[in-house]
Design a protein around this motif. Structure first.
Motif, PDB file in Angstrom:
ATOM      1  N   LEU A 275      -1.871  -4.824  -8.731  1.00 17.00           N
ATOM      2  CA  LEU A 275      -2.646  -3.651  -8.325  1.00 17.00           C
ATOM      3  C   LEU A 275      -4.145  -3.920  -8.321  1.00 17.00           C
ATOM      4  CD1 LEU A 275      -1.187  -0.386  -9.936  1.00 17.00           C
ATOM      5  CD2 LEU A 275      -1.422  -0.924  -7.509  1.00 17.00           C
ATOM      6  N   LYS A 276      -4.790  -3.499  -7.244  1.00 20.55           N
ATOM      7  CA  LYS A 276      -6.254  -3.541  -7.160  1.00 20.55           C
ATOM      8  C   LYS A 276      -6.864  -2.153  -7.240  1.00 20.55           C
ATOM      9  CE  LYS A 276      -6.763  -7.883  -4.609  1.00 20.55           C
ATOM     10  NZ  LYS A 276      -7.413  -8.544  -3.444  1.00 20.55           N
ATOM     11  N   SER A 277      -6.074  -1.134  -6.874  1.00 20.06           N
ATOM     12  CA  SER A 277      -6.580   0.235  -6.903  1.00 20.06           C
ATOM     13  C   SER A 277      -5.491   1.165  -7.411  1.00 20.06           C
ATOM     14  CB  SER A 277      -7.056   0.670  -5.514  1.00 20.06           C
ATOM     15  OG  SER A 277      -7.507   2.013  -5.531  1.00 20.06           O
TER      16      SER A 277
ATOM     17  N   LYS B 269      -0.668  -3.450  -3.973  1.00 20.41           N
ATOM     18  CA  LYS B 269      -2.112  -3.595  -4.190  1.00 20.41           C
ATOM     19  C   LYS B 269      -2.798  -2.246  -4.413  1.00 20.41           C
ATOM     20  CE  LYS B 269      -2.223  -8.081  -3.370  1.00 20.41           C
ATOM     21  NZ  LYS B 269      -0.768  -8.309  -3.238  1.00 20.41           N
ATOM     22  N   GLU B 270      -2.263  -1.178  -3.828  1.00 26.18           N
ATOM     23  CA  GLU B 270      -2.907   0.124  -3.954  1.00 26.18           C
ATOM     24  C   GLU B 270      -1.855   1.210  -4.136  1.00 26.18           C
ATOM     25  OE1 GLU B 270      -6.163   2.986  -1.651  1.00 26.18           O
ATOM     26  OE2 GLU B 270      -6.064   0.826  -1.279  1.00 26.18           O
TER      27      GLU B 270
ATOM     28  N   ASP C  25      -1.926   5.320  -4.653  1.00 25.91           N
ATOM     29  CA  ASP C  25      -2.797   6.490  -4.572  1.00 25.91           C
ATOM     30  C   ASP C  25      -1.945   7.756  -4.624  1.00 25.91           C
ATOM     31  OD1 ASP C  25      -4.685   8.405  -4.096  1.00 25.91           O
ATOM     32  OD2 ASP C  25      -5.471   7.516  -2.257  1.00 25.91           O
TER      33      ASP C  25
ATOM     34  N   SER D  22       0.394   5.452  -0.430  1.00 29.41           N
ATOM     35  CA  SER D  22      -0.435   6.637  -0.619  1.00 29.41           C
ATOM     36  C   SER D  22       0.392   7.891  -0.382  1.00 29.41           C
ATOM     37  CB  SER D  22      -1.639   6.629   0.326  1.00 29.41           C
ATOM     38  OG  SER D  22      -2.357   7.856   0.216  1.00 29.41           O
TER      39      SER D  22
ATOM     40  N   TYR E 145       0.854  -1.188   0.000  1.00 32.45           N
ATOM     41  CA  TYR E 145       0.000   0.000   0.000  1.00 32.45           C
ATOM     42  C   TYR E 145       0.884   1.231   0.000  1.00 32.45           C
ATOM     43  CZ  TYR E 145      -3.439   3.474   1.609  1.00 32.45           C
ATOM     44  OH  TYR E 145      -4.245   4.586   1.732  1.00 32.45           O
TER      45      TYR E 145
ATOM     46  N   GLU F 143     -10.339  -0.726  -9.002  1.00 37.21           N
ATOM     47  CA  GLU F 143     -10.636   0.709  -9.057  1.00 37.21           C
ATOM     48  C   GLU F 143      -9.613   1.391  -9.953  1.00 37.21           C
ATOM     49  OE1 GLU F 143     -10.538   2.153  -5.056  1.00 37.21           O
ATOM     50  OE2 GLU F 143     -12.423   1.189  -4.494  1.00 37.21           O
TER      51      GLU F 143
END
Length: 312
Positions: A194-196, A171-172, A174, A149, A147, A220
């Motif tokens: 990646l999921k988002s 996985k994310e 941002d 962000s 993750y 997403e």
């Protein structure tokens, strides 16, 4: 008995050595956090003053978590504390750090390069601060990262070409609301897990790469409020797990690709404020999980399909 007496001092020496190493490691972690404490210039809740005492164990500090075995710092969660300050290079010495969350504060300046040494990191949340500079290329060496962000900061420049080369577990990602520019590179497809992906509210231009269709685990995809152009790539039909698609406020043109009818898990689709043309496609009615659909401020023409609500 003689053999037992012979080994006792050796065992005692080994235990003493391990204790010394362990103590040294704890001191290293404490020194890193004391340096971090000294870089905090605003503490509206008086957390640093009242709780982060150098006379106590850092494992008892608010926001710090140690593992029960080695007593090493494994998590730093200081989100929503109103802190302001810079992130010191000494943070690199928290070598057992798995999770760091500094989001929703007022940290400023660049990310220190030494953070590339935090090779155990799986979670990094630095969103909603005042961080500046370019997205550092060294993020690509944190191969356990799941993750990341950096949303709502002041990062500038292009995405590093190699950012996904060694991040198979991510996985994310941002990066919402920064000042990033340039093209969305096909190398992002190397983050195959990646999921988002959220690159919204930046200044990206050019085309969405066809390689985006290789992100087959994606749930997403948010790219709104950029300067993207061209047609919506038909390769997006490969994103069979996609739940949310947000492409509004760009310069996309042309027809909606019919292959998007394969996105049967979609519940949210926003394509407003573009230059899309043609008729409203009748295949929209097969997206039977759709809860939100926005096609406003485009150049669609013709009649509404008679069956558009049959399965919605």
């Amino acid at each position: 008995m003689e053999r037992a007496c012979y080994y006792f001092p050796v065992g005692l020496l080994l235990a003493t050595s391990l204790l010394a190493v362990s103590t040294g490691d704890i001191i290293t972690d404490k020194s890193a956090l004391v340096a971090f404490k000294n870089h905090i210039v605003l503490d509206p809740q008086s957390i640093v003053v009242k709780n982060w005492s150098i006379s106590s164990s850092v494992c008892d500090w608010i926001g710090v978590t140690c593992d029960s075995g080695r007593q090493r710092v494994v998590a730093l969660n200081i989100s929503n504390m109103g802190f302001a300050g810079s992130i010191p290079p000494q943070l690199e010495n928290l070598s057992f750090l798995v999770s760091v969350d500094m989001s929703n504060n007022n940290f400023y300046g660049h990310l220190p390069k030494g953070m590339s040494h935090l090779r155990r990191l799986s979670f990094m949340a630095l969103g909603n601060n005042i961080l500046t500079g370019e997205i550092p290329s060294w993020l690509g060496v944190l191969d356990r990262l799941q993750y990341l962000s950096l949303r709502e900061n002041n990062f500038v420049g292009h995405l590093p070409a190699n950012i996904c080369d060694n991040l198979p577990n991510l996985k994310e990602l941002d990066l919402y609301w920064n000042q990033l520019s340039g093209q969305i590179l096909s190398g992002l497809s190397n983050c195959s897990g990646l999921k988002s992906l959220d690159l919204s509210a930046n200044q990206f231009n050019g085309y969405v790469p066809k390689a985006a269709g290789n992100l087959k685990m994606l749930e997403e995809l948010h790219l709104y409020y950029n300067n993207l152009e061209g047609t919506i790539p038909p390769q997006l039909e490969n994103l069979s797990f996609l739940i949310s698609l947000e492409l509004s406020s760009n310069h996309f043109r042309g027809h909606l690709p019919e292959g998007m009818s394969h996105l049967c898990r979609l519940s949210f689709m926003a394509l407003s404020n573009n230059n899309l043309t043609g008729e409203i496609p009748s295949w929209l009615d097969v997206l039977d999980r759709l809860q939100y659909l926005s096609l406003t401020e485009n150049n669609f023409l013709g009649d509404l399909p008679a069956n558009i609500c049959d399965n919605l």
